[in-house]
Motif scaffolding. Sequence first.
Motif, PDB file in Angstrom:
ATOM      1  N   GLN A  57      33.796  61.678  62.209  1.00 27.36           N
ATOM      2  CA  GLN A  57      34.918  60.805  61.865  1.00 27.36           C
ATOM      3  C   GLN A  57      35.862  61.495  60.886  1.00 27.36           C
ATOM      4  O   GLN A  57      37.088  61.404  61.001  1.00 27.36           O
ATOM      5  CB  GLN A  57      34.388  59.499  61.260  1.00 27.36           C
ATOM      6  CG  GLN A  57      35.471  58.450  61.004  1.00 27.36           C
ATOM      7  CD  GLN A  57      34.893  57.187  60.389  1.00 27.36           C
ATOM      8  OE1 GLN A  57      33.872  57.233  59.714  1.00 27.36           O
ATOM      9  NE2 GLN A  57      35.542  56.058  60.630  1.00 27.36           N
ATOM     10  N   THR A  63      34.649  58.503  67.394  1.00 24.01           N
ATOM     11  CA  THR A  63      33.289  58.071  67.068  1.00 24.01           C
ATOM     12  C   THR A  63      33.017  56.655  67.559  1.00 24.01           C
ATOM     13  O   THR A  63      32.105  55.982  67.082  1.00 24.01           O
ATOM     14  CB  THR A  63      33.066  58.139  65.545  1.00 24.01           C
ATOM     15  OG1 THR A  63      34.033  57.311  64.883  1.00 24.01           O
ATOM     16  CG2 THR A  63      33.193  59.566  65.029  1.00 24.01           C
ATOM     17  N   TYR A  91      34.207  48.574  63.025  1.00 29.20           N
ATOM     18  CA  TYR A  91      35.185  49.016  62.024  1.00 29.20           C
ATOM     19  C   TYR A  91      36.013  47.831  61.513  1.00 29.20           C
ATOM     20  O   TYR A  91      36.224  46.848  62.225  1.00 29.20           O
ATOM     21  CB  TYR A  91      36.131  50.053  62.622  1.00 29.20           C
ATOM     22  CG  TYR A  91      35.452  51.319  63.108  1.00 29.20           C
ATOM     23  CD1 TYR A  91      35.271  52.394  62.255  1.00 29.20           C
ATOM     24  CD2 TYR A  91      35.003  51.428  64.432  1.00 29.20           C
ATOM     25  CE1 TYR A  91      34.649  53.555  62.703  1.00 29.20           C
ATOM     26  CE2 TYR A  91      34.382  52.590  64.879  1.00 29.20           C
ATOM     27  CZ  TYR A  91      34.207  53.647  64.010  1.00 29.20           C
ATOM     28  OH  TYR A  91      33.592  54.795  64.449  1.00 29.20           O
TER      29      TYR A  91
END
Length: 300
Positions: A57, A63, A91
Amino acid sequence: MIWKVDRDLKITYISPADEKFRGYKADEVIGHHVFEMFTPESINIISEKIKQRLEAQQKGMNTEEFVTYEIQHRCKDGRLIWGEIISKPEYNASGEIIGFHGITREITERKAMQDRVQQLAFYDSLTKLPNRILLSERLSYMLAEMKRIQKYSALFFLDLDNFKSLNDTYGHSIGDLLLCQVAQRLQKCVREVDTVARFGGDEFVVILNTLHEDNQVSVEQAHRIAEKILQSVSALYVLNVSHNKSEEKLVEHKCTASIGVLVFKSAEKTPDDLLKQADAAMYKAKEAGKNKISFYEAPF
């Protein structure tokens, strides 16, 4: 089994299937750290996967793909089962990982089958030593490593001298008992990093990895280990030749060996080259009267 964990790897959801697989109800694991589910080796694998994902990342790599890996899980009753984990990070709006979610499938039977296939393919069924296929692979790997390490290694080709007389007198089943004892003795004479393989019949091969940078020192090291093997193999064997436990019959047998030794550095050799040279040295030991050690000498 479906599951979710937060950024601290605390379990926030786990499906009822976990009770079927591991014996835990959801309220027994929610809020607990996910590492409590796994063995130390499995925890190391997960930690390394997370580390690799974070490094990727930071380099701007994608990712968001699912990652698959196989690890052992702890059960409530103390058993260990294998699970295939397929996981993906979650995320927030800033692109920071706030947790993971995924699916786990039990693969214990599949792993057992894979291990069985591996055993059949690469190990001798009688002595449990590496067979010729695995021996060749390890020799190839060693030759590649030697170009980097620049140390000598050694290869022993060993043939039992009076094995046939035991088979002729008592049958092959008793010969098999002796071969298993020879295998055990050979393994005790070398380091864990070395390899003892059954080449076939009453022939064995020993690989001594990374001895020394100096040729003479390496030759001396190889000779000491060959002497140790010669003494160990020639010690008296006591074999149980009875087929009835209530009428045990023991037979004593003396079995020596002829050992061919090749000390070498990688010089564009192949595994077959090494084996042929060590085998040639072994035949010299036979011709010299058996129960001897002979080092390979390159022809002029």
